[in-house]
Design a protein around this motif. Sequence first.
Motif, PDB file in Angstrom:
ATOM      1  N   ASP A 670      54.959  45.240  46.658  1.00  0.00           N
ATOM      2  CA  ASP A 670      55.514  46.586  46.784  1.00  0.00           C
ATOM      3  C   ASP A 670      56.364  46.964  45.583  1.00  0.00           C
ATOM      4  O   ASP A 670      56.747  48.123  45.425  1.00  0.00           O
ATOM      5  N   ASN A 671      56.668  45.991  44.718  1.00  0.00           N
ATOM      6  CA  ASN A 671      57.544  46.207  43.572  1.00  0.00           C
ATOM      7  C   ASN A 671      56.723  46.559  42.331  1.00  0.00           C
ATOM      8  O   ASN A 671      56.701  47.700  41.891  1.00  0.00           O
ATOM      9  N   VAL A 672      56.055  45.565  41.766  1.00  0.00           N
ATOM     10  CA  VAL A 672      55.101  45.812  40.672  1.00  0.00           C
ATOM     11  C   VAL A 672      53.715  45.866  41.317  1.00  0.00           C
ATOM     12  O   VAL A 672      53.140  44.840  41.653  1.00  0.00           O
ATOM     13  N   HIS A 673      53.228  47.042  41.525  1.00  0.00           N
ATOM     14  CA  HIS A 673      52.008  47.219  42.310  1.00  0.00           C
ATOM     15  C   HIS A 673      50.808  46.553  41.654  1.00  0.00           C
ATOM     16  O   HIS A 673      50.703  46.500  40.415  1.00  0.00           O
ATOM     17  N   VAL A 674      49.896  46.064  42.486  1.00  0.00           N
ATOM     18  CA  VAL A 674      48.661  45.454  41.979  1.00  0.00           C
ATOM     19  C   VAL A 674      47.854  46.470  41.174  1.00  0.00           C
ATOM     20  O   VAL A 674      46.963  46.094  40.396  1.00  0.00           O
ATOM     21  N   GLN A 675      48.171  47.726  41.305  1.00  0.00           N
ATOM     22  CA  GLN A 675      47.590  48.777  40.456  1.00  0.00           C
ATOM     23  C   GLN A 675      47.702  48.395  38.982  1.00  0.00           C
ATOM     24  O   GLN A 675      46.794  48.642  38.185  1.00  0.00           O
ATOM     25  N   ASN A 676      48.839  47.784  38.595  1.00  0.00           N
ATOM     26  CA  ASN A 676      49.036  47.366  37.210  1.00  0.00           C
ATOM     27  C   ASN A 676      47.928  46.439  36.746  1.00  0.00           C
ATOM     28  O   ASN A 676      47.369  46.599  35.660  1.00  0.00           O
ATOM     29  N   THR A 677      47.605  45.447  37.580  1.00  0.00           N
ATOM     30  CA  THR A 677      46.561  44.493  37.213  1.00  0.00           C
ATOM     31  C   THR A 677      45.176  45.126  37.288  1.00  0.00           C
ATOM     32  O   THR A 677      44.322  44.885  36.421  1.00  0.00           O
ATOM     33  N   MET A 678      44.933  45.940  38.309  1.00  0.00           N
ATOM     34  CA  MET A 678      43.619  46.575  38.434  1.00  0.00           C
ATOM     35  C   MET A 678      43.313  47.471  37.233  1.00  0.00           C
ATOM     36  O   MET A 678      42.191  47.479  36.707  1.00  0.00           O
ATOM     37  N   ARG A 679      44.306  48.203  36.793  1.00  0.00           N
ATOM     38  CA  ARG A 679      44.095  49.076  35.638  1.00  0.00           C
ATOM     39  C   ARG A 679      43.919  48.255  34.361  1.00  0.00           C
ATOM     40  O   ARG A 679      43.138  48.615  33.476  1.00  0.00           O
ATOM     41  N   GLU A 682      40.339  46.835  34.413  1.00  0.00           N
ATOM     42  CA  GLU A 682      39.360  47.851  34.021  1.00  0.00           C
ATOM     43  C   GLU A 682      39.395  48.081  32.514  1.00  0.00           C
ATOM     44  O   GLU A 682      38.341  48.218  31.865  1.00  0.00           O
ATOM     45  N   ALA A 683      40.588  48.123  31.940  1.00  0.00           N
ATOM     46  CA  ALA A 683      40.699  48.322  30.493  1.00  0.00           C
ATOM     47  C   ALA A 683      40.076  47.157  29.730  1.00  0.00           C
ATOM     48  O   ALA A 683      39.385  47.358  28.714  1.00  0.00           O
ATOM     49  N   LEU A 684      40.283  45.939  30.209  1.00  0.00           N
ATOM     50  CA  LEU A 684      39.695  44.757  29.568  1.00  0.00           C
ATOM     51  C   LEU A 684      38.175  44.785  29.660  1.00  0.00           C
ATOM     52  O   LEU A 684      37.462  44.448  28.694  1.00  0.00           O
ATOM     53  N   ILE A 685      37.666  45.181  30.810  1.00  0.00           N
ATOM     54  CA  ILE A 685      36.219  45.256  30.995  1.00  0.00           C
ATOM     55  C   ILE A 685      35.615  46.281  30.032  1.00  0.00           C
ATOM     56  O   ILE A 685      34.602  46.018  29.361  1.00  0.00           O
ATOM     57  N   GLN A 686      36.224  47.441  29.963  1.00  0.00           N
ATOM     58  CA  GLN A 686      35.693  48.494  29.090  1.00  0.00           C
ATOM     59  C   GLN A 686      35.828  48.130  27.612  1.00  0.00           C
ATOM     60  O   GLN A 686      35.073  48.637  26.776  1.00  0.00           O
ATOM     61  N   ALA A 687      36.773  47.245  27.300  1.00  0.00           N
ATOM     62  CA  ALA A 687      36.910  46.759  25.921  1.00  0.00           C
ATOM     63  C   ALA A 687      36.009  45.550  25.669  1.00  0.00           C
ATOM     64  O   ALA A 687      36.034  44.985  24.576  1.00  0.00           O
ATOM     65  N   ASP A 688      35.242  45.161  26.697  1.00  0.00           N
ATOM     66  CA  ASP A 688      34.325  44.022  26.621  1.00  0.00           C
ATOM     67  C   ASP A 688      35.056  42.729  26.270  1.00  0.00           C
ATOM     68  O   ASP A 688      34.622  41.958  25.422  1.00  0.00           O
ATOM     69  N   LYS A 689      36.196  42.505  26.961  1.00  0.00           N
ATOM     70  CA  LYS A 689      36.994  41.299  26.751  1.00  0.00           C
ATOM     71  C   LYS A 689      36.873  40.388  27.968  1.00  0.00           C
ATOM     72  O   LYS A 689      37.040  40.827  29.110  1.00  0.00           O
ATOM     73  N   GLN A 690      36.573  39.112  27.709  1.00  0.00           N
ATOM     74  CA  GLN A 690      36.499  38.131  28.784  1.00  0.00           C
ATOM     75  C   GLN A 690      37.902  37.612  29.113  1.00  0.00           C
ATOM     76  O   GLN A 690      38.740  37.435  28.221  1.00  0.00           O
ATOM     77  N   PHE A 691      38.133  37.336  30.388  1.00  0.00           N
ATOM     78  CA  PHE A 691      39.448  36.879  30.841  1.00  0.00           C
ATOM     79  C   PHE A 691      39.288  36.258  32.217  1.00  0.00           C
ATOM     80  O   PHE A 691      38.228  36.355  32.854  1.00  0.00           O
ATOM     81  N   GLU A 692      40.341  35.613  32.689  1.00  0.00           N
ATOM     82  CA  GLU A 692      40.368  35.051  34.038  1.00  0.00           C
ATOM     83  C   GLU A 692      41.395  35.818  34.856  1.00  0.00           C
ATOM     84  O   GLU A 692      42.417  36.274  34.321  1.00  0.00           O
ATOM     85  N   TRP A 693      41.160  35.927  36.168  1.00  0.00           N
ATOM     86  CA  TRP A 693      42.180  36.574  37.000  1.00  0.00           C
ATOM     87  C   TRP A 693      42.124  36.061  38.424  1.00  0.00           C
ATOM     88  O   TRP A 693      41.135  35.477  38.864  1.00  0.00           O
ATOM     89  N   MET A 694      43.251  36.263  39.136  1.00  0.00           N
ATOM     90  CA  MET A 694      43.392  35.780  40.509  1.00  0.00           C
ATOM     91  C   MET A 694      44.244  36.760  41.298  1.00  0.00           C
ATOM     92  O   MET A 694      45.327  37.152  40.847  1.00  0.00           O
TER      93      MET A 694
END
Length: 733
Positions: A670-679, A682-694
Amino acid sequence: MKLRHFIAIIGFTITTLVFSQQKQITLQDIWTGEFRTEGMQALHSMANGNQYSVLNFNRQDRTSTIDIYDYKTLEKVKTLISSADIAEIQGFFDYSFNENETKIILTTKSRPVFRRSTLGEYYIYDIASKKVVKVSDDLVQEPTLSPDGTKVAYGFENNLYVKDLKSGKVSQITTDGEKNKIINGITDWVYEEEFSFVRAFDWNADSNQIAFIRFDETNVPEFSMDVYGSDLYQTQHVFKYPKAGEENSKVSLHLYNLNSKKVEELKVDKTYQDFYIPRLEWTNEANVLSVQFMNRHQNELDLWMIDTKTMTSQKVLGEKDKAYIDVTFNLTFLEDNSFIWTSELDGFNHIYHYAKNGKLINQVTKGNWEVTNYYGFNEKANTIYFQSTENGSINRDVYSIKLNGKSKKRLTQKDGTNSAAFSADFTYFINTFSSATTPYEYTLVDAKKGEIVKNIKDNKRLVEQLKGYVLSKKEFSTISINGNNLNMWTIKPANFDANKTYPLFMYQYSGPGSQQVANRWNGANDYWYQMLAQQGYIVVCIDGRGTGFKGADFKKVTQNELGKYEVEDQIEAAKQLGKLDYIDAERIGIWGWSYGGFMSSNALFKGNDVFKMAIAVAPVTSWRFYDTIYTERYMTTPQENPTGYDENSPINHVDKLKGDFLLIHGSGDDNVHVQNTMRMVEALIQADKQFEWMIYPDKNHGIYGGNTRLHLYKKMTNFIHETLGDKIEANRE
């Protein structure tokens, strides 16, 4: 030559033998409480000044007791309350006294709302009659006894109530409370999180008036989070959350008179637009209420006195700052209604004494160091007690000083972190001490002489236990970066060999006014760093520009540019450390949580030629996604400072990613919303960057519960090994 080689072999053999006799720290050790420290729970100094109370819990019969101890002898005097003697309750886990200590509020059940707020079941225990009264059959918030102990006020479903403890009659003070619209006497989400208080009402000294803040959050935008739970369909948690630049709650000040049963609005002799009321507190005069008003930029703070008898107001103090003003709980009224105030007026946080009308009497403390805690004023001895960094910014000591600023005395002797809990008459204090080498020690100290009267409790058992583990010293130093000497600690492998090279793993938080490089005992992460060190990593933490306790200029240099100077410092530090012969400059990683996750993301993107990997847990990825009070304090609004928001937010630099990146978040944050990570994703995907997430389902900003923390740290540890540890086994050989 042969002799030196022979000695080296013997030395290696002996070292290996010693290590083989010692255990390695495991993640299971850390997260199952193997290194738990002993402490003192719910300590309360009794009004007589000679005794203190402590909450004790008997695990065998599962009873709770409030036990009274004598300061001088430390012997138990009596058990004031035992849950075994109260038929109405099974146990309690917290308590609080009314002002004259005739009654006690017992907390029997509690359910968290947000970080500081809870809904709970409470009982009032009368010490004389030994009877209990249930506050309400409902789960309520912030029950507070009147000073005379005859009534209790509390919040329920956004309204305020008062219960007469003698008659049992409940009076509803407000009626317009409604979820996500109107809150009376309890703070909204952003006040609770950023001004760090929940109870927004206060009793006056005569127990016949209650002042409270009303929050109209009707126009505050809503945020919603899916709650997945275990049912077939998820539910949704919807609450008001003002993001930077958006509308805040409209706040107003009100007074309830228990005699007339009327509520009326209180106003001051100034019209404020878009403002905050971060504090309210009655003075020693039953009809005089102090209220602090702050502008939205938080660089102007006014202290007002409102006379509720004549309904007149007087502004007694006004402060302005080129950056921002920190709100504290340090305002203290003396018998003559002059008051103590803390401020960064001269560039460091210090104590000031003002007359009742706001005229400065004197600056009590001075120097290029910070007052970090204000403990109180002893009227009889005309003495103030406080904690400060005078003995070095990574240390804390307890001091006394006369109200006129003379006869300052250091009352604690050991270098490290000292904090005090004073007796009501300031004769004694219980000092809690720890350092990087000494776990928590509790001692009784003579507040006049600064001499230890008795040892109360220590953690020698833990010290002995830790001798069975391979541990390294936490080394404190400074590093010269961008014209500043920054505090740093380093943990090296116990068998460190300067002729070998090691991967470097950096930790930081870096938020405004924060501190991670401190001479204090281990937290859970410190044991994790010890574990990593024994697995072949060098772990370092550096407090860069913008962090605290080195003066206002050092702290506020990041104003309007969060994530610029702090990131520059971490990148430059990594470059400097990478030049050391024993650091492998090709294997440098960084991690952080929350603000630290924002930083580690930025460091990896902007320092892509320096950092090989980064872990970001619950990061802010754009300051446009975070709340008004915190963000605008340092950045003003995005409408006023768009480049400051965008140029330093990692979401706008994903195209620079070259290294390995692990992104972690709780979906119920409720503090730092998961919206931060979701956005960010999406930015990483559109930049064609590979990464790990959980993503951890339904977990809040702390990401804990059940097996969660263990899983999280296994995830991060494995990622570190995969990205930085490729040469560790060869290095060991």
